[in-house]
Structures are given as C-alpha cells and as structure tokens.
Motif scaffolding. Structure first.
Motif, PDB file in Angstrom:
ATOM      1  N   GLU A 126     -43.766   4.845  15.986  1.00  0.00           N
ATOM      2  CA  GLU A 126     -44.893   4.820  15.053  1.00  0.00           C
ATOM      3  C   GLU A 126     -46.114   5.464  15.697  1.00  0.00           C
ATOM      4  OE1 GLU A 126     -43.966   0.989  12.239  1.00  0.00           O
ATOM      5  OE2 GLU A 126     -45.127   0.609  14.067  1.00  0.00           O
ATOM      6  N   THR A 127     -46.850   6.220  14.897  1.00  0.00           N
ATOM      7  CA  THR A 127     -47.991   6.958  15.430  1.00  0.00           C
ATOM      8  C   THR A 127     -49.004   7.258  14.320  1.00  0.00           C
ATOM      9  OG1 THR A 127     -48.656   8.961  16.628  1.00  0.00           O
ATOM     10  CG2 THR A 127     -46.848   9.202  15.073  1.00  0.00           C
ATOM     11  N   ALA A 128     -50.260   7.445  14.734  1.00  0.00           N
ATOM     12  CA  ALA A 128     -51.304   7.787  13.771  1.00  0.00           C
ATOM     13  C   ALA A 128     -51.270   9.266  13.411  1.00  0.00           C
ATOM     14  CB  ALA A 128     -52.671   7.417  14.346  1.00  0.00           C
ATOM     15  N   ALA A 129     -50.800  10.105  14.349  1.00  0.00           N
ATOM     16  CA  ALA A 129     -50.770  11.549  14.104  1.00  0.00           C
ATOM     17  C   ALA A 129     -49.556  12.159  14.786  1.00  0.00           C
ATOM     18  CB  ALA A 129     -52.043  12.209  14.633  1.00  0.00           C
ATOM     19  N   ILE A 130     -49.116  13.289  14.252  1.00  0.00           N
ATOM     20  CA  ILE A 130     -47.968  14.018  14.808  1.00  0.00           C
ATOM     21  C   ILE A 130     -48.389  15.453  15.092  1.00  0.00           C
ATOM     22  CG2 ILE A 130     -45.660  14.949  14.330  1.00  0.00           C
ATOM     23  CD1 ILE A 130     -45.189  12.550  12.488  1.00  0.00           C
ATOM     24  N   VAL A 131     -47.981  15.952  16.251  1.00  0.00           N
ATOM     25  CA  VAL A 131     -48.063  17.386  16.542  1.00  0.00           C
ATOM     26  C   VAL A 131     -46.636  17.876  16.746  1.00  0.00           C
ATOM     27  CG1 VAL A 131     -48.868  19.181  18.102  1.00  0.00           C
ATOM     28  CG2 VAL A 131     -50.336  17.207  17.625  1.00  0.00           C
ATOM     29  N   SER A 132     -46.193  18.784  15.892  1.00  0.00           N
ATOM     30  CA  SER A 132     -44.846  19.346  16.020  1.00  0.00           C
ATOM     31  C   SER A 132     -44.941  20.753  16.578  1.00  0.00           C
ATOM     32  CB  SER A 132     -44.138  19.378  14.667  1.00  0.00           C
ATOM     33  OG  SER A 132     -42.892  20.038  14.794  1.00  0.00           O
ATOM     34  N   ASP A 145     -51.251   6.959  19.437  1.00  0.00           N
ATOM     35  CA  ASP A 145     -52.264   7.770  18.762  1.00  0.00           C
ATOM     36  C   ASP A 145     -51.641   9.067  18.255  1.00  0.00           C
ATOM     37  OD1 ASP A 145     -54.434   5.987  19.261  1.00  0.00           O
ATOM     38  OD2 ASP A 145     -54.566   6.744  21.309  1.00  0.00           O
ATOM     39  N   VAL A 146     -50.854   9.712  19.129  1.00  0.00           N
ATOM     40  CA  VAL A 146     -50.208  10.985  18.770  1.00  0.00           C
ATOM     41  C   VAL A 146     -48.807  11.027  19.369  1.00  0.00           C
ATOM     42  CG1 VAL A 146     -50.345  13.504  18.809  1.00  0.00           C
ATOM     43  CG2 VAL A 146     -52.456  12.153  18.848  1.00  0.00           C
ATOM     44  N   ILE A 147     -47.845  11.449  18.572  1.00  0.00           N
ATOM     45  CA  ILE A 147     -46.528  11.807  19.086  1.00  0.00           C
ATOM     46  C   ILE A 147     -46.392  13.324  18.972  1.00  0.00           C
ATOM     47  CG2 ILE A 147     -44.050  11.769  18.578  1.00  0.00           C
ATOM     48  CD1 ILE A 147     -44.279   8.794  18.066  1.00  0.00           C
ATOM     49  N   VAL A 148     -46.049  13.945  20.080  1.00  0.00           N
ATOM     50  CA  VAL A 148     -45.827  15.391  20.121  1.00  0.00           C
ATOM     51  C   VAL A 148     -44.324  15.621  20.106  1.00  0.00           C
ATOM     52  CG1 VAL A 148     -46.162  17.504  21.440  1.00  0.00           C
ATOM     53  CG2 VAL A 148     -47.960  15.759  21.421  1.00  0.00           C
ATOM     54  N   SER A 183     -57.430  19.964  17.085  1.00  0.00           N
ATOM     55  CA  SER A 183     -57.271  19.622  15.674  1.00  0.00           C
ATOM     56  C   SER A 183     -56.854  18.160  15.506  1.00  0.00           C
ATOM     57  CB  SER A 183     -56.212  20.532  15.037  1.00  0.00           C
ATOM     58  OG  SER A 183     -56.074  20.263  13.666  1.00  0.00           O
ATOM     59  N   ALA A 184     -55.954  17.690  16.378  1.00  0.00           N
ATOM     60  CA  ALA A 184     -55.509  16.288  16.307  1.00  0.00           C
ATOM     61  C   ALA A 184     -56.666  15.331  16.537  1.00  0.00           C
ATOM     62  CB  ALA A 184     -54.401  16.041  17.327  1.00  0.00           C
ATOM     63  N   ILE A 185     -57.507  15.642  17.510  1.00  0.00           N
ATOM     64  CA  ILE A 185     -58.665  14.790  17.800  1.00  0.00           C
ATOM     65  C   ILE A 185     -59.611  14.745  16.600  1.00  0.00           C
ATOM     66  CG2 ILE A 185     -60.754  14.613  19.232  1.00  0.00           C
ATOM     67  CD1 ILE A 185     -58.986  15.796  21.543  1.00  0.00           C
ATOM     68  N   ILE A 236     -52.861  15.314   4.836  1.00  0.00           N
ATOM     69  CA  ILE A 236     -52.096  14.763   3.715  1.00  0.00           C
ATOM     70  C   ILE A 236     -50.607  14.883   4.026  1.00  0.00           C
ATOM     71  CG2 ILE A 236     -51.596  14.991   1.247  1.00  0.00           C
ATOM     72  CD1 ILE A 236     -54.348  16.349   0.972  1.00  0.00           C
ATOM     73  N   PRO A 237     -49.866  13.787   4.028  1.00  0.00           N
ATOM     74  CA  PRO A 237     -50.300  12.423   3.715  1.00  0.00           C
ATOM     75  C   PRO A 237     -51.031  11.741   4.865  1.00  0.00           C
ATOM     76  CG  PRO A 237     -47.972  12.422   4.246  1.00  0.00           C
ATOM     77  CD  PRO A 237     -48.404  13.857   4.255  1.00  0.00           C
ATOM     78  N   LEU A 238     -50.767  12.181   6.098  1.00  0.00           N
ATOM     79  CA  LEU A 238     -51.421  11.662   7.293  1.00  0.00           C
ATOM     80  C   LEU A 238     -51.582  12.826   8.273  1.00  0.00           C
ATOM     81  CD1 LEU A 238     -49.406   8.313   7.845  1.00  0.00           C
ATOM     82  CD2 LEU A 238     -51.771   8.519   7.021  1.00  0.00           C
ATOM     83  N   PRO A 239     -52.380  12.662   9.342  1.00  0.00           N
ATOM     84  CA  PRO A 239     -52.603  13.777  10.264  1.00  0.00           C
ATOM     85  C   PRO A 239     -51.309  14.369  10.826  1.00  0.00           C
ATOM     86  CG  PRO A 239     -54.191  12.040  10.696  1.00  0.00           C
ATOM     87  CD  PRO A 239     -53.221  11.493   9.681  1.00  0.00           C
ATOM     88  N   LEU A 240     -51.162  15.688  10.595  1.00  0.00           N
ATOM     89  CA  LEU A 240     -49.975  16.411  11.042  1.00  0.00           C
ATOM     90  C   LEU A 240     -50.385  17.819  11.426  1.00  0.00           C
ATOM     91  CD1 LEU A 240     -46.869  16.852  11.337  1.00  0.00           C
ATOM     92  CD2 LEU A 240     -46.837  17.425   8.899  1.00  0.00           C
ATOM     93  N   ILE A 241     -49.976  18.251  12.596  1.00  0.00           N
ATOM     94  CA  ILE A 241     -50.306  19.587  13.085  1.00  0.00           C
ATOM     95  C   ILE A 241     -49.031  20.279  13.532  1.00  0.00           C
ATOM     96  CG2 ILE A 241     -51.603  20.923  14.803  1.00  0.00           C
ATOM     97  CD1 ILE A 241     -52.708  17.409  14.301  1.00  0.00           C
ATOM     98  N   CYS A 242     -48.900  21.554  13.203  1.00  0.00           N
ATOM     99  CA  CYS A 242     -47.814  22.391  13.717  1.00  0.00           C
ATOM    100  C   CYS A 242     -48.419  23.405  14.678  1.00  0.00           C
ATOM    101  CB  CYS A 242     -47.089  23.117  12.592  1.00  0.00           C
ATOM    102  SG  CYS A 242     -45.897  22.109  11.702  1.00  0.00           S
ATOM    103  N   ALA A 243     -47.745  23.613  15.795  1.00  0.00           N
ATOM    104  CA  ALA A 243     -48.241  24.558  16.797  1.00  0.00           C
ATOM    105  C   ALA A 243     -47.065  25.247  17.461  1.00  0.00           C
ATOM    106  CB  ALA A 243     -49.092  23.822  17.834  1.00  0.00           C
TER     107      ALA A 243
END
Length: 338
Positions: free
Chosen positions: A150-156, A3-6, A331-333, A302-309
């Motif tokens: 592979e993941t639906a969203a990334i948090v970097s 679901d998410v890779i951090v 935000s990822a949720i 865009i292009p897919l869920p991506l969050i920077c923190a």
C-alpha cells in the motif's frame, strides 16, 4: 503504508528513489529481477563482465556531467573512447570531427552504476506487480508472490507496454495520461556476447562500431576494452537491428536466433569473428523506445498520484533516463503535497 512505491530498479527508478529518500519520504522499489540496473545490464561470464544492454554513457548536460564525474571519482566509470566508427558494406568509416566526444564505460560493468545508487534503498527483488487498485487515499498493489503493498503514490519506470496491462483499467478516468502511454512503442533487440581465442588481434577501430543500413547488425563493440582484464580473452558484444529481432523474438532455439549475427560480423569484419570459443544470446523484447514522448515524465493525480518515468519519456539513453528519474521525484513530491 509507503509514501511512494517505485516500480523498476533501472537508472530512472533508482535515481527517483534516491531523491525521494533524501527528501525524507518512506519509499520502496519493487523489481521483477534478482538484481538492479534494468537495461544497464551486465553478465558475469568466463571470469569477466560483459555489458549486454546499454553499451556506453554519453554526456550532454552539465548536471549529468557532474553526476558522471562523481562516478568517475569513485572509480565506477571511466573514459572509454571518443570514436564510434560506422560500418557499411563498403567498410569502416572514421567519425567526423564533430562526432568525436568522450564516451564513458564501467570497468565492472554498467550495472555498477545502479548498484552504487541503490545503496541503502529498500528494494523488493524477484517480485512482479500483477494487479493494482485503489481504496480511500491509497494505492494497493499485489505482487506475484501474493504480497499486498500500500502506498500514497506510485512511480512506474518500467516500459510502457509492461505498464499498460496492469494500470489500464484504473486509469479510465485519466484518458489523456492513458493515451500518452498507449502511444509508446518499443523495438526489440537480440544481443550476442562472444569470447574468442586470445591469439586474435583486435584493431583499435573495432572498439565501438555502429552498423549502417545493415539488415542484421546494429552495433559491434569490443567489450573487453572496457575492463582491466582485457588481455585474458577478446570478448565482443553484437546487437541486432529491430527488424531482425522482430523476426526472431519467438524463435525457441536461441542458437538459431543468434547465429546470423555471428555470421554477419564474420562477413563484415573478419572471418574469425563468426567462430567464437563460447557465446550467449540475450533477447530484449523492450530494448529501446521507437520514439520517446519528449517529456521528462508523465504524471496524474487521478485517481491517485501516479507518475511514469524512464528513457521512453525523455529520450533514448542513460542520460535521458537519469533526468526522467529526477523529474519523477520532483513530481511525486508535488503531488503528495497537493
């Protein structure tokens, strides 16, 4: 498929991952180092722990205060000092009354907080993300070990300058997000960990010192005062100014890079501090954001869920990184629900 890779196992990344796991999501952290904590870094030296990254914890918000009290109840943090002295060429200056407040430390080193938070969270250590792409509705990340994730969203949560070479190309369609990350710059730091003969006495005022207008030194702390084994040997941590570090980051000889800090503390406080029994140097290329963005986190669909923190989003300390990690999870949720 996660679901998410951090990316990054510092305080922001682990806090975020813990929140996502509690929400029932399938998550994994990818961390380039062998351990966790990021710049909350502790090194085991000469039979003791030495903090060579973040030096202390301050509390401003009620929510972070509750978190720290929880850590306190578990013996992970303890009160350290209320006084950070200032040091100039004219000598030590005691803090003003309004600058006196509790600072916390970790008796087993700052990394202990990250280790506690990371319990039961899947982490891939010693793996660096080297490329990223997207296909259909999933991100595809490749590590330096040639693993495909592979993941639906990334948090970097890694520093912005480390993030950009990997993600710049895939973020061409999100120019505002990209511009915000590009605007962040980091200052480097040189850190000295030094141990001294036990016959040397250490004044209470030397416990935590911020250097003022010094070209070399920014911070001096009596690191042994954080630990129960402080009677064994006095250990100090010295941290440089950004300007000094910028001049010495490419110096191949670590002794040459670090010796000026020892010489300077010997001049400013006591001669014996210039001649430790042992010492080590660590250089932080991305020690501290020169100016944070002033937002809890950055996100895009865009292009897919991506969050920077991280602290470079919300502030310049552990509390800011913690809050940024919480915001990134929220935000990822939301992005995954959209």
């Amino acid at each position: 498929m996660k679901d998410v890779i951090v990316i990054g196992a510092g305080i922001a990344g682990i806090t975020c991952a813990q929140q996502l796991k509690q929400a029932g999501l399938d998550i994994t952290i990818v961390e380039k180092s062998a351990g966790v904590g990021g710049r909350m870094a502790t090194r085991r030296l000469q039979g003791t722990w030495v903090d060579h990254g973040a030096q202390l914890i301050s509390v401003k918000s009620d929510s972070f205060g509750r978190f720290v009290r929880k850590l306190q109840d578990r013996g992970i943090v303890q009160e350290w000092t209320r006084d950070v002295y200032q040091l100039s060429a004219s000598g030590l200056i005691a803090p003003e009354a309004d600058a006196r407040h509790t600072r916390y430390c970790c008796p087993m080193g700052m990394t202990a907080i990250a280790k506690y938070l990371a319990h039961e969270i899947p982490i891939i250590n010693n793996a660096r993300i080297v490329s990223v792409s997207h296909k259909d509705d999933k991100w595809q990340l490749v590590t330096d070990r040639q693993e495909l994730l592979e993941t639906a969203a990334i948090v970097s949560t890694i520093p912005a300058p480390q993030f950009l070479p990997i993600f710049e190309e895939v973020l061409a369609a999100a120019p505002n997000f990209l511009h915000a990350v590009q605007s962040v710059t980091f200052a480097p730091s040189v850190t000295i960990m030094a141990g001294y003969n036990a016959s040397n006495s250490v004044p209470l005022e030397w416990q935590a010192i911020r250097c003022i207008n010094d070209p070399i030194l920014d911070w001096i702390s009596y690191d042994s005062s954080k630990h129960s084994d402080k009677a064994i040997q006095p250990v100090f941590v010295l941290q440089s100014t950004a300007d000094f570090a910028k001049q010495s980051m490419e110096e191949p000889d670590l002794e040459i890079a670090g010796k000026p800090l020892l010489n300077q503390v010997g001049r400013l406080l006591a001669k014996w501090l210039a001649s430790p029994e042992w010492w080590q140097v660590h250089r932080w290329r991305y020690a501290l954001a020169e100016e944070s963005l002033g937002v809890s986190c950055l996100s895009t669909a865009i292009p897919l869920p991506l969050i920077c923190a991280g602290d470079w989003c919300a502030g310049k300390n552990i509390e800011a990184a913690y809050h940024s990690g919480l915001a990134a999870a929220e935000s990822a949720i939301e992005l995954l629900k959209a």
